[in-house]
Design an enzyme around this catalytic site. Structure first.
Site, mmCIF file in Angstrom:
data_model
loop_
_atom_site.group_PDB
_atom_site.id
_atom_site.type_symbol
_atom_site.label_atom_id
_atom_site.label_comp_id
_atom_site.label_asym_id
_atom_site.label_seq_id
_atom_site.Cartn_x
_atom_site.Cartn_y
_atom_site.Cartn_z
ATOM 1 N N HIS A 67 -4.949 64.853 111.867
ATOM 2 C CA HIS A 67 -4.299 66.166 112.007
ATOM 3 C C HIS A 67 -3.758 66.350 113.426
ATOM 4 O O HIS A 67 -4.371 65.899 114.384
ATOM 5 C CB HIS A 67 -5.294 67.297 111.689
ATOM 6 N N ARG A 86 5.858 73.903 108.956
ATOM 7 C CA ARG A 86 6.015 75.175 108.248
ATOM 8 C C ARG A 86 4.792 76.068 108.482
ATOM 9 O O ARG A 86 4.913 77.270 108.753
ATOM 10 C CB ARG A 86 6.220 74.922 106.749
ATOM 11 N N GLN A 88 2.538 75.961 110.962
ATOM 12 C CA GLN A 88 2.421 76.411 112.357
ATOM 13 C C GLN A 88 3.484 77.469 112.656
ATOM 14 O O GLN A 88 3.248 78.398 113.431
ATOM 15 C CB GLN A 88 2.546 75.217 113.312
#
Lengths: 178, 178
Positions: A67, A86, A88
């Site tokens: 991640h 998208r 964030q």
């Protein structure tokens, strides 16, 4: 997309569609395809979660390490996955001012140093004010419980991404937050 | 790159460098980082192999399913990883004529249908004449032994990619072929 369609997919199509419901870990979708047919979206999701739960600790940490930091290097360099960008963006993390970005970067660095994996949070369920507060709070948690918390966030992210793909009611995730 | 350098890497750098020694499975490198420090390249490699060996069967099949067909869709569409493109190019698979490409595509499709994962071969140890022969041969194998053979090829690919990164003697892979 209904489950009949999902169950009819060959593994290439399945991995194309579900390969990033666990961030940068298409291996998980590729493994879950072995478990078809799926009786419904909950059954499908359960196979993703079961695979993660059955991994050794290093593998679970590995999933977290795939991640990106929130408002971190990948965002600056334009190398986020479409899904992460998208998420964030929806949390307002793509438009932080320099001070807030620097504050988050410092907290992210402390977290990575303490736990050996990045801070993972289902950003769509949070916002730019909450993220640094939650990061500061989790930074004080014990490593064992923090690993469990972080994997819980991976599952929330997976659930939301899968709901986007299957057209299920994404609101159903809310009880998971408690 | 020496092992001191490898052992000094944070997980982000480690995953950046070793994330594709197992094709499209950065999760494996991200998990192996937990096992540092590494005593040498063989020790490092062993941790990758041990992780694969410890996966449930669905996970091992999942690793195979993250691999592209040789001379297949990803090559045509320009979506191969850099490592796979180089390997397929070295084996002459990027310059097949239409007949040879069609022949290979048919064999690949039969193989995927029979085993539920794509035909995986360390292309750098083969060539455009050998690949379809070996594919036709392995198509006749039993599923259990074919899974083991295919994972053996994943490990050869991993070994060669790691040798490229570490500057080790890639010739050492030859005995592994037998």
């Amino acid at each position: 997309m209904d489950m009949e369609k999902v169950n009819s997919m060959g593994f290439s199509e399945f991995v194309d569609v579900f390969g990033n419901v666990i961030e940068k870990c298409p291996l998980v979708a590729a493994a879950v395809w072995s478990q078809r047919p799926f009786s419904g979206s909950e059954d499908l999701e359960k196979h993703f979660f079961d695979f993660i739960d059955a991994l050794p600790r290093s593998g679970q940490e590995g999933i977290l390490r795939c991640h990106p930091d929130l408002a971190g290097r990948d965002l600056q360099q334009g190398t986020l996955t479409a899904e992460s960008l998208r998420e964030q963006s929806q949390a307002g993390l793509t438009s932080l001012d320099a001070d807030d970005r620097l504050r988050l970067q410092k907290l992210n660095a402390q977290y990575r140093e303490r736990f050996g994996f990045p801070f993972v949070l289902a950003a769509r369920l949070s916002d730019r004010a909450e993220v640094p507060q939650e990061l500061a709070r989790r930074l004080r948690c014990q490593p064992e419980s923090e690993l469990r918390t972080a994997l819980g966030e991976v599952k929330k992210i997976c659930h939301l991404r899968m709901a986007d793909l299957l057209g299920a009611d994404a609101a159903r995730v809310e009880p998971l937050r408690g």
